[in-house]
Design an enzyme around this catalytic site. Structure first.
Site, PDB file in Angstrom:
ATOM      1  N   ARG A  66     -32.886  -2.752 -13.486  1.00  0.00           N
ATOM      2  CA  ARG A  66     -32.887  -2.074 -14.791  1.00  0.00           C
ATOM      3  C   ARG A  66     -31.524  -1.489 -15.139  1.00  0.00           C
ATOM      4  O   ARG A  66     -31.200  -1.295 -16.308  1.00  0.00           O
ATOM      5  CB  ARG A  66     -33.994  -1.016 -14.832  1.00  0.00           C
ATOM      6  N   GLU A 103     -38.709   5.143   2.616  1.00  0.00           N
ATOM      7  CA  GLU A 103     -39.724   5.931   3.306  1.00  0.00           C
ATOM      8  C   GLU A 103     -40.106   5.242   4.632  1.00  0.00           C
ATOM      9  O   GLU A 103     -40.195   5.869   5.673  1.00  0.00           O
ATOM     10  CB  GLU A 103     -40.947   6.074   2.412  1.00  0.00           C
TER      11      GLU A 103
END
Ligand code: AMP
Length: 182
Positions: A66, A103
């Protein structure tokens, strides 16, 4: 060059929240509804142009994917080149890469070794749609600086400020965002 309250409201209201995407507990900030809204996209790009035309930049670098949309449009408005920073394995020429932790596990971003070489000591603006933990942007700033260019600022349409990612990034470069999510 400050964003007016009205301009910020137009941008904020054009961004759609998608609950539990791509996994439970995440509120995904969907900027496709900013892009297909001519007024909101125009206000965004015009603000970025007015702000960064004073910076004397040599390149805009955008983060996959993006960041390419805002970055390429801004580079054209500023009359300078655009450089894509891509996820591993997508760029065809010699690259340098930087790993960063997620994560669970790692991801990696790459840039062409010679992407900024036409301008010695190039001044680069990094852009992406959103900063969350800051891992991606941190790796991207390091990559830009490793090529011999210099990342003078990192810009985001949205900053998830409750995640503190921007604070870590501020140790490497200036950080700017148009919309803050507290
Ligand atoms: P981070 O490395 O954690 O700062 O994540 C930043 C990247 O993940 C950006 O390229 C964003 O497009 C994407 N991202 C992370 N969290 C979100 C979210 N809540 N909504 C939309 N995009 C996100």
């Amino acid at each position: 060059m400050t964003l007016s309250n009205l301009e910020r409201k137009i941008i904020e209201e054009s961004i759609r929240d998608i609950k539990d995407f791509p996994q439970e507990g995440i509120i995904f900030k969907d900027i496709t509804t900013l892009l297909n809204n001519a007024e909101a996209f125009g206000v965004t790009m015009n603000h970025l142009y007015q702000k960064y035309k004073e910076y004397n930049l040599d390149y805009v670098a955008g983060i996959d994917a993006r960041g390419f949309i805002f970055g390429a449009a801004l580079a054209q408005m500023l009359g300078i080149g655009f450089v894509p920073i891509r996820k591993k394995g997508k760029l065809p020429y010699t690259t340098i890469s930087e790993k960063y932790s997620l994560e669970y596990g790692f991801d990696e971003v790459e840039v062409h070794l010679d992407a900024f070489s036409a301008k010695p000591n190039a001044k680069v603006l990094l852009i992406d749609d959103l900063i969350a933990t800051g891992g991606t942007a941190n790796a991207a700033v390091k990559l830009i600086n490793q090529t011999g260019a210099s990342c003078v600022e990192a810009c985001f349409i949205i900053c998830l400020s409750f995640l503190d990612g921007y604070k870590k990034l501020q140790e490497l470069t200036e950080v700017y965002s148009l919309v803050e999510v507290k």
